[in-house]
Design an enzyme around this catalytic site. Structure first.
Site, PDB file in Angstrom:
ATOM      1  N   CYS A 113       0.817  -1.223   0.000  1.00  0.00           N
ATOM      2  CA  CYS A 113       0.000   0.000   0.000  1.00  0.00           C
ATOM      3  C   CYS A 113       0.850   1.272   0.000  1.00  0.00           C
ATOM      4  CB  CYS A 113      -0.934   0.012   1.197  1.00  0.00           C
ATOM      5  SG  CYS A 113      -1.938  -1.464   1.283  1.00  0.00           S
ATOM      6  N   HIS A 253      -3.505   6.927   2.778  1.00  0.00           N
ATOM      7  CA  HIS A 253      -3.894   5.645   2.179  1.00  0.00           C
ATOM      8  C   HIS A 253      -5.300   5.303   2.677  1.00  0.00           C
ATOM      9  CE1 HIS A 253      -4.136   1.577   0.988  1.00  0.00           C
ATOM     10  NE2 HIS A 253      -3.918   1.070   2.186  1.00  0.00           N
ATOM     11  N   ASN A 283     -10.236  -0.442  -0.250  1.00  0.00           N
ATOM     12  CA  ASN A 283      -8.773  -0.363  -0.167  1.00  0.00           C
ATOM     13  C   ASN A 283      -8.193  -0.867  -1.490  1.00  0.00           C
ATOM     14  OD1 ASN A 283      -6.050  -0.717   0.338  1.00  0.00           O
ATOM     15  ND2 ASN A 283      -6.335  -1.754   2.308  1.00  0.00           N
TER      16      ASN A 283
HETATM   17  O1  UT7 Z   1      -3.950  -1.508   3.428  1.00  0.00           O
HETATM   18  C1  UT7 Z   1      -2.854  -1.859   4.193  1.00  0.00           C
HETATM   19  C2  UT7 Z   1      -3.072  -1.962   5.586  1.00  0.00           C
HETATM   20  N1  UT7 Z   1      -4.300  -2.580   5.976  1.00  0.00           N
HETATM   21  C3  UT7 Z   1      -4.994  -2.018   6.909  1.00  0.00           C
HETATM   22  O2  UT7 Z   1      -4.647  -0.954   7.323  1.00  0.00           O
HETATM   23  C4  UT7 Z   1      -6.159  -2.770   7.500  1.00  0.00           C
HETATM   24  C5  UT7 Z   1      -6.132  -2.613   8.994  1.00  0.00           C
HETATM   25  N2  UT7 Z   1      -7.160  -3.336   9.713  1.00  0.00           N
HETATM   26  C6  UT7 Z   1      -8.474  -3.040   9.632  1.00  0.00           C
HETATM   27  O3  UT7 Z   1      -8.901  -2.190   8.895  1.00  0.00           O
HETATM   28  C7  UT7 Z   1      -9.402  -3.763  10.570  1.00  0.00           C
HETATM   29  O4  UT7 Z   1      -8.650  -4.487  11.504  1.00  0.00           O
HETATM   30  C8  UT7 Z   1     -10.403  -4.702   9.852  1.00  0.00           C
HETATM   31  C9  UT7 Z   1     -11.422  -3.895   9.102  1.00  0.00           C
HETATM   32  C10 UT7 Z   1      -9.662  -5.644   8.938  1.00  0.00           C
HETATM   33  C11 UT7 Z   1     -11.150  -5.529  10.903  1.00  0.00           C
HETATM   34  O5  UT7 Z   1     -11.815  -4.681  11.814  1.00  0.00           O
HETATM   35  P1  UT7 Z   1     -11.678  -4.930  13.368  1.00  0.00           P
HETATM   36  O6  UT7 Z   1     -12.477  -3.912  14.030  1.00  0.00           O
HETATM   37  O7  UT7 Z   1     -10.227  -4.989  13.690  1.00  0.00           O
HETATM   38  O8  UT7 Z   1     -12.409  -6.320  13.548  1.00  0.00           O
HETATM   39  P2  UT7 Z   1     -11.828  -7.687  14.126  1.00  0.00           P
HETATM   40  O9  UT7 Z   1     -10.921  -8.307  13.143  1.00  0.00           O
HETATM   41  O10 UT7 Z   1     -11.322  -7.458  15.508  1.00  0.00           O
HETATM   42  O11 UT7 Z   1     -13.142  -8.541  14.209  1.00  0.00           O
HETATM   43  C12 UT7 Z   1     -14.181  -8.211  15.140  1.00  0.00           C
HETATM   44  C13 UT7 Z   1     -15.335  -9.163  14.935  1.00  0.00           C
HETATM   45  C14 UT7 Z   1     -14.904 -10.627  14.884  1.00  0.00           C
HETATM   46  O12 UT7 Z   1     -15.925 -11.396  15.509  1.00  0.00           O
HETATM   47  P3  UT7 Z   1     -15.728 -11.965  16.997  1.00  0.00           P
HETATM   48  O13 UT7 Z   1     -14.504 -12.813  16.926  1.00  0.00           O
HETATM   49  O14 UT7 Z   1     -15.567 -10.751  17.855  1.00  0.00           O
HETATM   50  O15 UT7 Z   1     -16.997 -12.709  17.230  1.00  0.00           O
HETATM   51  C15 UT7 Z   1     -14.903 -10.945  13.408  1.00  0.00           C
HETATM   52  O16 UT7 Z   1     -15.138 -12.305  13.148  1.00  0.00           O
HETATM   53  O17 UT7 Z   1     -15.965  -8.894  13.678  1.00  0.00           O
HETATM   54  C16 UT7 Z   1     -16.044 -10.103  12.926  1.00  0.00           C
HETATM   55  N3  UT7 Z   1     -15.956  -9.774  11.504  1.00  0.00           N
HETATM   56  C17 UT7 Z   1     -17.016  -9.519  10.734  1.00  0.00           C
HETATM   57  N4  UT7 Z   1     -18.321  -9.495  10.988  1.00  0.00           N
HETATM   58  C18 UT7 Z   1     -19.161  -9.183   9.978  1.00  0.00           C
HETATM   59  C19 UT7 Z   1     -14.836  -9.656  10.766  1.00  0.00           C
HETATM   60  N5  UT7 Z   1     -15.160  -9.330   9.504  1.00  0.00           N
HETATM   61  C20 UT7 Z   1     -16.496  -9.243   9.463  1.00  0.00           C
HETATM   62  C21 UT7 Z   1     -17.415  -8.933   8.442  1.00  0.00           C
HETATM   63  N6  UT7 Z   1     -18.739  -8.914   8.743  1.00  0.00           N
HETATM   64  N7  UT7 Z   1     -17.020  -8.649   7.181  1.00  0.00           N
END
Ligand code: UT7
Length: 326
Positions: A113, A253, A283
């Site tokens: 990125c 980004h 993204n």
């Molecule tokens: O581009 C280069 C760099 N990349 C980035 O900068 C990305 C950085 N990371 C992020 O943007 C975020 O971490 C994400 C958007 C990828 C994830 O968001 P988060 O708030 O960190 O969510 P999480 O991974 O902690 O997941 C929270 C919950 C989980 O459920 P449990 O385990 O708490 O029951 C996931 O399974 O949300 C769940 N979850 C979803 N639920 C519905 C994860 N993806 C989804 C989804 N729909 N698409």
């Protein structure tokens, strides 16, 4: 003093729009979750017969048109991508051939990125060193080809497209003022594509284990991104003795609206000085900043003399910032 000035911008994205509501039908997710956790509402997805060099070439043609230049005016072509058409030759060589820019030297950069800002930094160095006068820098991706459409953690995030700028060395006060690029390979596993390289060449196992798809530890990346992007922004400002109050437009980004908001808050930037378009494109990795920059430029959001700060973070890990006077 000669500065590298952006004299043209262009972008190109696929026509096909994939909304959060479309994704609700195929994966266990909701528009509400995607919107609140990422800010993304829809993204563009390449058609079967579309690929990275195609978007890159279209974006380049638009940037050349704006600059009033022809491909033969180019000395250097850099394409930043992690989704090249082929492992080799470089996508930049394919773009060179499409444009018939036969006087230019062309190569790719792999910095995920941060690739576009790494490319901009390298092109600026070439211009400063007298090795090039005009450079085409492109960020282009077809991330949906390496997206696991059954993994809700990642498939809601990515989109396709390309953005391009033409840099020209000109006497004056306008242009690139400072650049900073960084990497820390100790975090390589947080965001990577396990296969399609020499470590895990094509095999039945690679396909069975879905190793051709992006693997990301989102939470870890999130935390590191906020800190590193804030630091990188402050670094380039310090080079020129500027403050965040001097920034007219901040183009980060476009990975996650919550990351952008957190950095904006830490830097003390009100929302109207922060450019956001991830709601419509998701993204797009190396393409996100040049697509946003082209959009802002064509919308008249940047005026001559404005101070712009571009800031990125991605796999590698890599991060970078570029300060410029428009
Ligand atoms: O581009 C280069 C760099 N990349 C980035 O900068 C990305 C950085 N990371 C992020 O943007 C975020 O971490 C994400 C958007 C990828 C994830 O968001 P988060 O708030 O960190 O969510 P999480 O991974 O902690 O997941 C929270 C919950 C989980 O459920 P449990 O385990 O708490 O029951 C996931 O399974 O949300 C769940 N979850 C979803 N639920 C519905 C994860 N993806 C989804 C989804 N729909 N698409």
């Amino acid at each position: 003093m000669v500065l590298s000035r952006i004299v043209g911008t262009g972008s190109a994205v696929p026509d096909r729009v994939l909304t959060n509501f479309d994704l609700e039908k195929t994966v266990d997710t909701t528009d509400e979750w995607i919107t609140t956790r990422t800010g993304i509402k829809e993204r563009r997805v390449a058609a079967e017969d579309e690929f990275t060099s195609l978007f890159a070439t279209r974006a380049a043609e638009r940037a050349l048109e704006m600059a009033g230049l022809t491909p033969m005016d180019l000395d250097l072509i850099i394409v930043a991508t992690v989704t090249p058409d082929f492992p080799f030759p470089a996508t930049a060589c394919l773009v060179q051939n499409n444009l018939k820019a036969t006087k230019a030297v062309a190569f790719d950069i792999s910095a995920a990125c941060s690739g576009f800002l790494f490319g901009l930094t390298m092109a600026n160095s070439h211009i400063q060193a007298g090795m090039a006068r005009r450079a085409l820098v492109i960020g282009a991706e077809t991330l949906t080809r390496i997206t696991d459409w059954t993994d809700r953690n990642s498939c809601v995030l990515f989109g396709d497209g390309a953005g391009a700028v033409i840099l020209e060395g000109r006497e004056g006060e306008n242009g690139v003022l400072a650049t900073r690029i960084h990497s820390d390979g100790s975090y390589w596993e947080l965001l990577h594509q396990p296969a399609c390289g020499s470590r895990n060449p094509a095999s039945a196992r690679v396909l069975d284990e879905k190793m051709t798809f992006i693997k990301m530890q989102g939470n870890e990346v999130f935390k590191l991104a906020v800190r590193a992007m804030e630091d990188a922004a402050n670094e380039v400002l310090a080079v020129k003795g500027l403050q965040t109050a001097d920034i007219d437009l901040f183009i980060p980004h476009q990975a996650n609206k919550r990351i952008i908001d957190a950095i904006g808050k830490r830097l003390g930037l009100e929302k109207d000085r922060v450019y956001v378009n991830l709601d419509r494109f998701g993204n797009t990795s190396a393409a996100s900043i040049p697509i946003a920059l082209d959009e802002a430029n064509r919308l008249g959001r940047v005026k001559e003399g404005d101070i712009l700060l571009l800031d990125s973070f991605g796999g590698g890990l890599t991060w970078a910032s570029v300060l410029m006077r428009w």
